[in-house]
Design a protein around this motif. Structure first.
Motif, PDB file in Angstrom:
ATOM      1  N   ARG A  73      -9.834 -10.325  -7.209  1.00  0.00           N
ATOM      2  CA  ARG A  73      -8.868 -10.153  -6.122  1.00  0.00           C
ATOM      3  C   ARG A  73      -7.483 -10.671  -6.515  1.00  0.00           C
ATOM      4  O   ARG A  73      -6.474 -10.258  -5.943  1.00  0.00           O
ATOM      5  CB  ARG A  73      -9.354 -10.895  -4.870  1.00  0.00           C
ATOM      6  N   TRP A 125     -12.524  -4.053  -4.145  1.00  0.00           N
ATOM      7  CA  TRP A 125     -13.183  -4.396  -2.880  1.00  0.00           C
ATOM      8  C   TRP A 125     -13.441  -3.127  -2.079  1.00  0.00           C
ATOM      9  O   TRP A 125     -12.596  -2.231  -2.020  1.00  0.00           O
ATOM     10  CB  TRP A 125     -12.300  -5.345  -2.052  1.00  0.00           C
ATOM     11  N   ASN A 150      -5.680  -2.896  -1.844  1.00  0.00           N
ATOM     12  CA  ASN A 150      -6.360  -3.276  -0.618  1.00  0.00           C
ATOM     13  C   ASN A 150      -7.052  -4.619  -0.810  1.00  0.00           C
ATOM     14  O   ASN A 150      -7.861  -4.783  -1.727  1.00  0.00           O
ATOM     15  CB  ASN A 150      -7.386  -2.197  -0.268  1.00  0.00           C
ATOM     16  N   GLY A 151      -6.722  -5.581   0.023  1.00  0.00           N
ATOM     17  CA  GLY A 151      -7.341  -6.899  -0.086  1.00  0.00           C
ATOM     18  C   GLY A 151      -6.343  -8.012  -0.379  1.00  0.00           C
ATOM     19  O   GLY A 151      -6.682  -9.187  -0.252  1.00  0.00           O
ATOM     20  N   SER A 207      -3.528  -9.869   1.012  1.00  0.00           N
ATOM     21  CA  SER A 207      -2.907 -10.062   2.322  1.00  0.00           C
ATOM     22  C   SER A 207      -1.511 -10.657   2.178  1.00  0.00           C
ATOM     23  O   SER A 207      -1.125 -11.158   1.122  1.00  0.00           O
ATOM     24  CB  SER A 207      -3.770 -11.002   3.173  1.00  0.00           C
TER      25      SER A 207
END
Length: 469
Positions: free
Chosen positions: A64, A74, A430-431, A433
């Motif tokens: 990540r 993810w 994506n993932g 934040s």
């Protein structure tokens, strides 16, 4: 109870060499070293083998926090459940797995519609291992169509060339090398940051099989303007009669532009675009191992490149470099199409872009850096160190320092005419934040502060490192 064993039987088996009841990290394999390059004579318990592999890959770091790769890391619990139920399916066994084959057909038709194919029912497409295979197939179709046309006109079909940006992804270098095609690179510059049609007439000729235009340059994430390149080729055709097609390498942007830049004309709305590829495992939001390639119409894929194979119980057409390959990723793509729809994809990609712009804004406000682009195309951006800001450290040093925090943020030289320019790049997937993005900005600030506090410049044994694709 059926299958139960007494304590005496367990102890006897343990004493005779069966370590099944021994503590995990005291078992053979865990308590001793083992050869990593020679197959061992004896078997070990499955949980021991699992633990050995599990523990070793812990050294890979947190996926990540890998901001170098474009590849998805993810998907969520339902996708993982579907993956675990379908990883045994072989995509090539279309007769044995007809439902999986039908889903593959639905997926490429959905993608063809996303890319505004004028007649999706007359388009043709296929899944691939990734964009690399998809690009190879598109390039082969270009070469074969050019060869067939030359032969039909009674002209020699030797010395084909392919025109592309100097910032092209390495797969196109491989294609030209493997398939005996001359690679002609149009250099990018401070004035022309992408292939935008400038000086194109100096690179194309009667042996040009096509021009590659990139939607999401690997180095920076920028879109190359398809309509400008097409307009330049239109002018060339008017003056020379050469009708040169375009392939759009949409490895990343092919699954971003349909949702974030719907009015941007880059796809089959541009008539000169013959084929497009994308990576399902990038912004298609699937785990690694999936690509797609679509041709505007069936006649653009030469029949003599398609093989009809009688195998595994059926006669099937195939156009691929690989034969057996996973079918699970195709099912995961369909899962995403069902699960997200246009609205869901738009929300996911918008969230990634918002994070990219937030990071780019934070980098721009830092006194040490200057943005190359701001993440407003795909959620990717790059920056450079301001000229004469410091002689103590480079972006390579910042990249190394960020690894101490767990982040992978690559630094690399730009291509050809810009080879003396080093940039650093972030890929937002994506993932990642906004909260994590703020943590990264804080770590960058702390790292640069530490580097600036050094009493002397960092010595560099290697002045320049290769680009990390």
């Amino acid at each position: 109870m059926l299958g139960a064993r007494s304590l005496e039987e367990e102890m006897a088996q343990s004493q005779s060499g069966n370590r099944q009841v021994n503590p995990l990290f005291a078992r053979p394999g865990e308590e001793t070293t083992y050869s990593r390059t020679v197959l061992q004579d004896d078997a070990m318990l499955p949980e021991t083998a699992y633990q050995l592999v599990h523990d070793e890959v812990m050294l890979d770091g947190n996926a990540r926090l890998n901001l170098a790769t474009f590849v998805g890391t993810w998907m969520g619990p339902y996708a993982e459940k579907l993956y675990s139920e379908t990883f045994d399916k072989n995509m090539i066994d279309k007769d044995e797995y007809p439902a999986t084959a039908a889903i593959e057909d639905r997926c490429w038709r959905i993608v063809a519609d996303l890319w505004n194919a004028p007649d999706p029912d007359n388009a043709i497409g296929t899944s691939t291992i990734g964009s690399s295979e998809a690009c190879m197939l598109a390039g082969l179709a270009f070469k074969r169509r050019w060869q067939n046309a030359r032969k039909a006109a009674g002209k020699p079909a030797a010395q084909p060339n392919l025109v592309m940006s100097s910032a092209v992804q390495v797969v196109w270098e491989k294609f030209c090398n493997y398939w005996d095609v001359e690679a002609r690179y149009v250099p990018i510059s401070e004035e022309h940051k992408t292939l935008d049609g400038h000086d194109l007439d100096k690179y194309v000729d009667e042996n040009t099989i096509g021009v590659v235009v990139i939607m999401g340059v690997t180095y920076t994430g920028m879109y190359e303007p398809v309509t400008k390149v097409a307009a330049a080729l239109d002018e060339i055709q008017k003056s020379t009669g050469l009708d040169i097609p375009i392939h759009v390498d949409g490895a990343s942007g092919g699954m971003v532009a349909p949702f974030l830049q719907e009015d941007l004309e880059w796809d089959f709305r541009v008539e000169r675009v013959h084929s497009i590829n994308t990576s399902g495992h990038k912004y298609g939001l699937v785990y690694p191992g999936l690509g797609w390639v679509i041709w505007r119409s069936r006649d653009l894929l030469p029949d003599d490149l398609v093989f009809y194979v009688s195998y595994l119980g059926g006669d099937m057409p195939t156009f691929a470099l690989n034969f057996s390959r996973p079918g699970a990723q195709v099912l995961l793509q369909y899962f995403n199409f069902l699960r997200l729809g246009r609205t869901g994809y738009r929300e996911v990609q918008q969230a990634s872009q918002d994070t990219a712009k937030h990071l780019a804004d934070g980098i721009a406000k830092h006194g040490a850096f200057e943005l190359w682009n701001d993440g407003s195309d795909i959620p990717v951006f790059a920056w450079r160190l301001k000229q004469d800001f410091t002689d103590k450290w480079t972006l390579y040093d910042l990249s190394d320092r960020l690894r101490m925090y767990g982040w992978q943020v690559p630094a690399y030289p730009m291509p050809d005419d810009l080879a003396d320019l080093t940039v650093q790049r972030i890929v937002v997937r994506n993932g990642l934040s906004i909260d994590l993005a703020d943590k990264l900005l804080g770590d960058i600030a702390d790292a640069t502060k530490d580097l600036e506090s050094l009493p002397a410049p960092i010595p560099h044994a290697v002045a320049k490192r290769g680009f990390h694709h």
